[in-house]
Design an enzyme around this catalytic site. Structure first.
Site, PDB file in Angstrom:
ATOM      1  N   HIS A  63      83.164  57.325  11.955  1.00  0.00           N
ATOM      2  CA  HIS A  63      82.164  57.840  12.895  1.00  0.00           C
ATOM      3  C   HIS A  63      80.911  58.214  12.121  1.00  0.00           C
ATOM      4  O   HIS A  63      80.896  58.159  10.876  1.00  0.00           O
ATOM      5  CB  HIS A  63      82.709  59.019  13.701  1.00  0.00           C
ATOM      6  CG  HIS A  63      83.018  60.230  12.894  1.00  0.00           C
ATOM      7  ND1 HIS A  63      84.041  60.274  11.954  1.00  0.00           N
ATOM      8  CD2 HIS A  63      82.445  61.466  12.869  1.00  0.00           C
ATOM      9  CE1 HIS A  63      84.085  61.473  11.399  1.00  0.00           C
ATOM     10  NE2 HIS A  63      83.124  62.211  11.941  1.00  0.00           N
ATOM     11  N   HIS A  65      79.083  61.043  11.711  1.00  0.00           N
ATOM     12  CA  HIS A  65      78.753  62.362  11.182  1.00  0.00           C
ATOM     13  C   HIS A  65      78.421  62.241   9.689  1.00  0.00           C
ATOM     14  O   HIS A  65      79.007  61.428   8.967  1.00  0.00           O
ATOM     15  CB  HIS A  65      79.908  63.338  11.397  1.00  0.00           C
ATOM     16  CG  HIS A  65      79.865  63.992  12.746  1.00  0.00           C
ATOM     17  ND1 HIS A  65      80.983  64.551  13.338  1.00  0.00           N
ATOM     18  CD2 HIS A  65      78.840  64.189  13.630  1.00  0.00           C
ATOM     19  CE1 HIS A  65      80.645  65.064  14.520  1.00  0.00           C
ATOM     20  NE2 HIS A  65      79.359  64.855  14.712  1.00  0.00           N
ATOM     21  N   ASP A  67      79.042  63.852   6.946  1.00  0.00           N
ATOM     22  CA  ASP A  67      80.031  63.961   5.877  1.00  0.00           C
ATOM     23  C   ASP A  67      80.882  62.709   5.748  1.00  0.00           C
ATOM     24  O   ASP A  67      81.723  62.622   4.843  1.00  0.00           O
ATOM     25  CB  ASP A  67      80.916  65.200   6.070  1.00  0.00           C
ATOM     26  CG  ASP A  67      81.660  65.222   7.389  1.00  0.00           C
ATOM     27  OD1 ASP A  67      81.068  64.839   8.418  1.00  0.00           O
ATOM     28  OD2 ASP A  67      82.843  65.633   7.402  1.00  0.00           O
ATOM     29  N   HIS A  68      80.650  61.720   6.603  1.00  0.00           N
ATOM     30  CA  HIS A  68      81.368  60.452   6.532  1.00  0.00           C
ATOM     31  C   HIS A  68      80.457  59.270   6.219  1.00  0.00           C
ATOM     32  O   HIS A  68      80.951  58.187   5.907  1.00  0.00           O
ATOM     33  CB  HIS A  68      82.108  60.189   7.844  1.00  0.00           C
ATOM     34  CG  HIS A  68      83.213  61.156   8.103  1.00  0.00           C
ATOM     35  ND1 HIS A  68      84.548  60.842   7.951  1.00  0.00           N
ATOM     36  CD2 HIS A  68      83.189  62.462   8.478  1.00  0.00           C
ATOM     37  CE1 HIS A  68      85.290  61.898   8.240  1.00  0.00           C
ATOM     38  NE2 HIS A  68      84.482  62.897   8.561  1.00  0.00           N
ATOM     39  N   HIS A 140      86.956  62.794  19.472  1.00  0.00           N
ATOM     40  CA  HIS A 140      86.123  63.665  18.638  1.00  0.00           C
ATOM     41  C   HIS A 140      84.890  64.047  19.464  1.00  0.00           C
ATOM     42  O   HIS A 140      84.756  63.636  20.618  1.00  0.00           O
ATOM     43  CB  HIS A 140      85.744  62.924  17.351  1.00  0.00           C
ATOM     44  CG  HIS A 140      85.143  63.799  16.296  1.00  0.00           C
ATOM     45  ND1 HIS A 140      85.598  65.067  16.017  1.00  0.00           N
ATOM     46  CD2 HIS A 140      84.101  63.579  15.446  1.00  0.00           C
ATOM     47  CE1 HIS A 140      84.879  65.585  15.041  1.00  0.00           C
ATOM     48  NE2 HIS A 140      83.953  64.706  14.678  1.00  0.00           N
ATOM     49  N   ASP A 211      88.020  61.862  11.854  1.00  0.00           N
ATOM     50  CA  ASP A 211      87.956  63.084  12.656  1.00  0.00           C
ATOM     51  C   ASP A 211      88.471  62.828  14.072  1.00  0.00           C
ATOM     52  O   ASP A 211      87.982  61.940  14.776  1.00  0.00           O
ATOM     53  CB  ASP A 211      86.522  63.591  12.717  1.00  0.00           C
ATOM     54  CG  ASP A 211      86.052  64.129  11.382  1.00  0.00           C
ATOM     55  OD1 ASP A 211      86.772  63.929  10.385  1.00  0.00           O
ATOM     56  OD2 ASP A 211      84.965  64.729  11.332  1.00  0.00           O
ATOM     57  N   HIS A 269      90.765  65.746   4.770  1.00  0.00           N
ATOM     58  CA  HIS A 269      89.729  66.419   5.561  1.00  0.00           C
ATOM     59  C   HIS A 269      90.108  67.891   5.758  1.00  0.00           C
ATOM     60  O   HIS A 269      90.168  68.403   6.866  1.00  0.00           O
ATOM     61  CB  HIS A 269      89.536  65.709   6.904  1.00  0.00           C
ATOM     62  CG  HIS A 269      88.205  65.980   7.545  1.00  0.00           C
ATOM     63  ND1 HIS A 269      88.010  67.004   8.431  1.00  0.00           N
ATOM     64  CD2 HIS A 269      87.001  65.360   7.437  1.00  0.00           C
ATOM     65  CE1 HIS A 269      86.753  66.993   8.852  1.00  0.00           C
ATOM     66  NE2 HIS A 269      86.112  66.005   8.251  1.00  0.00           N
TER      67      HIS A 269
END
Length: 315
Positions: A63, A65, A67-68, A140, A211, A269
């Site tokens: 996805h 976000h 942090d990914h 999510h 996530d 995670h």
């Protein structure tokens, strides 16, 4: 097949855990490495790992976000300077192509190799000679996908003595038989592969879920997998907050593994609120539901061989 974790933290980097990234080292299967997610500083983590950036040929983003994905533009750029000249296939949700294109336009970045961007939907997204990869949307706060990687059945073992008895000469004909092909000898005799090989072996199945909160889609993706890699951001004490922010607890991840009848569960995670000293209790909480459980840490490397999962190393 090996799995190397480059980042196992949640949200932002901490002293113990970097943001999300892991690599499937498929050197023995197809001479490729596949990267799943690419959080900030992933290329720095690679410097301390067994993985060569130029060998990463496919990248799967769960996805969008930060942090990914915040490490993705830098990694793709640096890969060229590190000898990466072969094309890269990038898979992820809608919006990934636009974001990268805008980033490279603004920064004046040019990639000297071909980047093929595939914006995924539920279903089969990739098929090669060795693998099939499926995507399915999980639950999510933004669109997020899990990936199921299925290795195709492997050829059986060649029974050389039987093949020689049937008059097969040493050389390429033996390999054809091993690969499942029937052959015709010079004397007109047909030798059938099934007569001189053992039964085909089942390939492995790995499910990688980024996530997500607890959902049926995760159970479907993980169905009878050999290895499930699943987020476990919180302990059960924070179950309410986990659901609110679209995350899972260690108990929920373990429950999904149990209901999906997987062989092994590796969770990652992990929220930075949990100190290293709290990990034994974290593990116990999950093992109460699903015993075959490991908690990943940065630079942990797992090997799948002979239907067994082994932790090889940790920095």
């Amino acid at each position: 097949m090996d799995i190397e974790f480059l980042g196992t933290g949640a949200g932002m980097p901490s002293k113990q855990r970097n943001t999300s990234a892991l690599v499937l080292d498929l050197t023995d299967e197809n001479r490729e490495n596949w990267l799943f997610d690419c959080g900030e500083a992933t290329q720095h983590q690679l410097l301390h790992s067994h993985i060569k950036p130029r060998k990463i040929t496919k990248i799967f983003i769960t996805h969008l976000h930060g942090d990914h994905i915040f490490g993705l533009p830098g990694f793709l750029s640096s890969r060229a300077f590190l000898g990466g000249e072969t094309p890269v296939d990038l898979y992820g949700p809608a919006g990934l192509k636009e974001w990268l294109a805008h980033t490279y336009k603004v920064t004046g970045t040019h990639l000297p190799y071909k980047l093929n961007i595939h914006e995924v939907k539920d279903g089969l997204i990739l098929e090669t000679d060795e693998f099939r990869v499926y995507a399915k949307e999980v639950q999510h706060v933004i669109k997020s996908y899990g990936y199921r990687i299925e290795q195709k059945d492997l050829p059986g073992t060649l029974l050389i003595d039987k093949a020689v008895e049937k008059g097969v000469p040493k050389g390429p004909l033996l390999q054809k038989l091993k690969d499942g092909h029937d052959i015709l000898l010079e004397n007109g005799t047909t030798v059938y592969s099934k007569e001189v090989t053992t039964e085909r072996r089942r390939g492995f199945t790995i499910t990688v879920i980024g996530d997500t909160s607890y959902c049926e889609a995760a159970i479907d993706l993980a169905d009878c997998a050999d290895i499930l890699i699943h987020e476990a951001t919180f302990t059960n004490e924070y179950a309410k907050g986990a659901k609110e922010f679209g995350h899972s607890t260690i108990v929920e991840a373990a429950t999904i593994a149990k209901l999906a009848h997987v062989k092994n569960l590796i969770v990652n995670h992990i929220s930075a609120r949990f100190l290293p000293s709290e990990m034994p209790a974290f593990l116990v909480e999950g093992e109460a539901v699903f015993p075959h459980l490991s908690i990943a840490e940065d630079f942990m490397r797992f090997q799948w061989k002979n239907d067994e999962l082994t932790c090889l190393s940790k920095k």
